[in-house]
Design a protein around this motif. Sequence first.
Motif, PDB file in Angstrom:
ATOM      1  N   TRP A  34       0.848  -1.195   0.000  1.00 33.48           N
ATOM      2  CA  TRP A  34       0.000   0.000   0.000  1.00 33.48           C
ATOM      3  C   TRP A  34       0.876   1.235   0.000  1.00 33.48           C
ATOM      4  N   ARG A  35       0.477   2.230  -0.773  1.00 33.01           N
ATOM      5  CA  ARG A  35       1.373   3.352  -1.001  1.00 33.01           C
ATOM      6  C   ARG A  35       0.795   4.694  -0.594  1.00 33.01           C
ATOM      7  N   PHE A  36      -0.374   4.695   0.035  1.00 30.72           N
ATOM      8  CA  PHE A  36      -0.935   5.981   0.451  1.00 30.72           C
ATOM      9  C   PHE A  36      -0.207   6.514   1.678  1.00 30.72           C
ATOM     10  N   PHE A  37       0.111   5.626   2.633  1.00 31.96           N
ATOM     11  CA  PHE A  37       0.917   5.971   3.793  1.00 31.96           C
ATOM     12  C   PHE A  37       2.256   5.263   3.699  1.00 31.96           C
ATOM     13  N   ASP A  38       3.237   5.780   4.443  1.00 32.63           N
ATOM     14  CA  ASP A  38       4.505   5.070   4.568  1.00 32.63           C
ATOM     15  C   ASP A  38       4.376   4.122   5.763  1.00 32.63           C
ATOM     16  N   HIS A  39       3.825   2.960   5.495  1.00 36.03           N
ATOM     17  CA  HIS A  39       3.565   2.008   6.574  1.00 36.03           C
ATOM     18  C   HIS A  39       4.852   1.487   7.187  1.00 36.03           C
ATOM     19  N   ALA A  40       5.923   1.461   6.418  1.00 33.21           N
ATOM     20  CA  ALA A  40       7.203   1.003   6.975  1.00 33.21           C
ATOM     21  C   ALA A  40       7.700   1.966   8.045  1.00 33.21           C
ATOM     22  N   ALA A  41       7.554   3.267   7.803  1.00 38.37           N
ATOM     23  CA  ALA A  41       7.968   4.253   8.798  1.00 38.37           C
ATOM     24  C   ALA A  41       7.088   4.176  10.041  1.00 38.37           C
ATOM     25  N   HIS A  42       5.784   3.992   9.840  1.00 44.81           N
ATOM     26  CA  HIS A  42       4.881   3.829  10.976  1.00 44.81           C
ATOM     27  C   HIS A  42       5.290   2.620  11.811  1.00 44.81           C
ATOM     28  N   LEU A  43       5.513   1.517  11.115  1.00 46.47           N
ATOM     29  CA  LEU A  43       5.846   0.277  11.814  1.00 46.47           C
ATOM     30  C   LEU A  43       7.197   0.399  12.518  1.00 46.47           C
ATOM     31  N   GLY A  44       8.161   1.051  11.869  1.00 43.34           N
ATOM     32  CA  GLY A  44       9.461   1.255  12.500  1.00 43.34           C
ATOM     33  C   GLY A  44       9.365   2.097  13.757  1.00 43.34           C
ATOM     34  N   GLY A  45       8.555   3.173  13.719  1.00 41.25           N
ATOM     35  CA  GLY A  45       8.373   3.997  14.900  1.00 41.25           C
ATOM     36  C   GLY A  45       7.682   3.242  16.020  1.00 41.25           C
ATOM     37  N   SER A  46       6.641   2.474  15.687  1.00 36.00           N
ATOM     38  CA  SER A  46       5.929   1.702  16.700  1.00 36.00           C
ATOM     39  C   SER A  46       6.839   0.677  17.363  1.00 36.00           C
ATOM     40  N   MET A  47       7.620  -0.018  16.558  1.00 36.35           N
ATOM     41  CA  MET A  47       8.517  -1.040  17.108  1.00 36.35           C
ATOM     42  C   MET A  47       9.598  -0.415  17.981  1.00 36.35           C
ATOM     43  N   PHE A  48      10.090   0.763  17.589  1.00 37.94           N
ATOM     44  CA  PHE A  48      11.086   1.437  18.412  1.00 37.94           C
ATOM     45  C   PHE A  48      10.492   1.851  19.753  1.00 37.94           C
ATOM     46  N   GLY A  49       9.264   2.383  19.747  1.00 31.07           N
ATOM     47  CA  GLY A  49       8.618   2.775  20.991  1.00 31.07           C
ATOM     48  C   GLY A  49       8.399   1.595  21.920  1.00 31.07           C
ATOM     49  N   MET A  50       7.945   0.471  21.370  1.00 31.72           N
ATOM     50  CA  MET A  50       7.766  -0.728  22.181  1.00 31.72           C
ATOM     51  C   MET A  50       9.089  -1.224  22.726  1.00 31.72           C
ATOM     52  N   TRP A  51      10.105  -1.284  21.857  1.00 29.33           N
ATOM     53  CA  TRP A  51      11.417  -1.783  22.292  1.00 29.33           C
ATOM     54  C   TRP A  51      11.997  -0.914  23.388  1.00 29.33           C
ATOM     55  N   TYR A  52      11.827   0.383  23.282  1.00 28.98           N
ATOM     56  CA  TYR A  52      12.439   1.251  24.278  1.00 28.98           C
ATOM     57  C   TYR A  52      11.801   1.041  25.647  1.00 28.98           C
ATOM     58  N   ILE A  53      10.483   0.898  25.701  1.00 26.28           N
ATOM     59  CA  ILE A  53       9.823   0.691  26.986  1.00 26.28           C
ATOM     60  C   ILE A  53      10.186  -0.669  27.571  1.00 26.28           C
ATOM     61  N   LEU A  54      10.252  -1.687  26.752  1.00 21.19           N
ATOM     62  CA  LEU A  54      10.511  -3.043  27.243  1.00 21.19           C
ATOM     63  C   LEU A  54      11.984  -3.283  27.555  1.00 21.19           C
ATOM     64  N   PHE A  55      12.898  -2.734  26.736  1.00 20.74           N
ATOM     65  CA  PHE A  55      14.318  -3.039  26.900  1.00 20.74           C
ATOM     66  C   PHE A  55      15.212  -1.799  26.883  1.00 20.74           C
ATOM     67  N   GLY A  56      14.911  -0.845  26.015  1.00 24.01           N
ATOM     68  CA  GLY A  56      15.815   0.282  25.812  1.00 24.01           C
ATOM     69  C   GLY A  56      16.025   1.139  27.034  1.00 24.01           C
ATOM     70  N   HIS A  57      14.978   1.338  27.813  1.00 24.65           N
ATOM     71  CA  HIS A  57      15.115   2.164  29.020  1.00 24.65           C
ATOM     72  C   HIS A  57      16.144   1.563  29.968  1.00 24.65           C
ATOM     73  N   GLU A  58      16.102   0.243  30.141  1.00 23.81           N
ATOM     74  CA  GLU A  58      17.062  -0.423  31.023  1.00 23.81           C
ATOM     75  C   GLU A  58      18.467  -0.384  30.439  1.00 23.81           C
ATOM     76  N   LEU A  59      18.571  -0.569  29.118  1.00 28.45           N
ATOM     77  CA  LEU A  59      19.890  -0.658  28.484  1.00 28.45           C
ATOM     78  C   LEU A  59      20.561   0.703  28.328  1.00 28.45           C
ATOM     79  N   ILE A  60      19.782   1.740  28.097  1.00 23.31           N
ATOM     80  CA  ILE A  60      20.354   3.048  27.767  1.00 23.31           C
ATOM     81  C   ILE A  60      20.256   4.014  28.933  1.00 23.31           C
ATOM     82  N   TRP A  61      19.036   4.342  29.331  1.00 21.08           N
ATOM     83  CA  TRP A  61      18.848   5.433  30.286  1.00 21.08           C
ATOM     84  C   TRP A  61      19.354   5.075  31.678  1.00 21.08           C
ATOM     85  N   LYS A  62      19.146   3.862  32.109  1.00 21.07           N
ATOM     86  CA  LYS A  62      19.567   3.485  33.456  1.00 21.07           C
ATOM     87  C   LYS A  62      21.065   3.230  33.552  1.00 21.07           C
TER      88      LYS A  62
END
Length: 359
Positions: free
Chosen positions: A305-333
Amino acid sequence: MAWRSCAVLLRLTGKDVLRSSVRAGRWPHSLQQRCGFRKATRKPESRRGEEELGPLHTESPAPLTPSSSPRSFGRLVRPLVFTMGFTGCSFGSAAIWQYESLKSRVQTYFDEIRADWLEKLRPQKRGDVRKEINQWWYSLSEGQRTVTGIIAANALVFCCWRIPSLQRSMIKYFTANPASKTLCAPMLLSTFSHFSFFHMAANMYVLWSFSSSAVSMLGREQFVAVYLSAGVVSTFVSYVCKVATGRLGPSLGASGAIMAVLAAVCTKMPEAKLAIIFLPMYTFTAANALKAIMAVDSAGVLLGWRFFDHAAHLGGSMFGMWYILFGHELIWKNREPFVKLWHELRTRGGPGGPGGGVV
């Protein structure tokens, strides 16, 4: 309630795409959101048409070698390095920002006491505009004050798109295209870029709605680092998808970063209730909303589908999930060693350095 105002606009956060199938070299009156980019096959009919069409063809170099082909994954090495480096710098800067904020908090407290004392001694002016603005500003939540700067930056870039003399530079630096010669800077700048007012308004409304929850959860410094990093990461995911499928073209918008914020909040508070703005009687959990959004974006990537950039949406969503589940512990702490190093550099030779007093 912030949650109840966002769901209907989640699908409106796609990134605009510029298409060059224009007539007589003029700018299109309406732009699709993050769809394919194809060059017009018709030649300009006049010298004026050629000059107007020029900005859309500024990224058409001489014949490419196999190693520099737009569909070569080798072109993504620099964007990958930029993504990793920028993400590290974002969180490092956020840690320094937090350190400096904590360091100045005591001084700010005493300054506010002194200002209140002087305000009582000073005769009050009726209709003081500055006082009213300050009251409005401090009535906002910390999250709303934090995203005000982001919204202002998006509005400024939107105004720049309306200036004809800047359009060549706007296309080069404020649209992200893996076929372009300029690959890295647009990964960040396109996050603040919108060509359509409705597209910008929808994105900024969703960001404003989720800002209070996100900033109260992460803190303003960490929130800004996540937002900026997510914008670059989502653009890189879009690059990879475009190169893999061959659907190359420029895109722009804050959707990737906003989807990361939305996903982070939904992951942290999965039982929170959301509702569609125009249908407030229908509610659903944040976890189910996130699953539905990611399912749609996954289908968009797989089905092309080419109306939205679904890859960018999906990449942002996955990054947000990863950061809450793992990234906060690995980076910020794990920022303490870096903050200690900054403290040593900050105080070396100063009042808290050798031979000085203690800060």
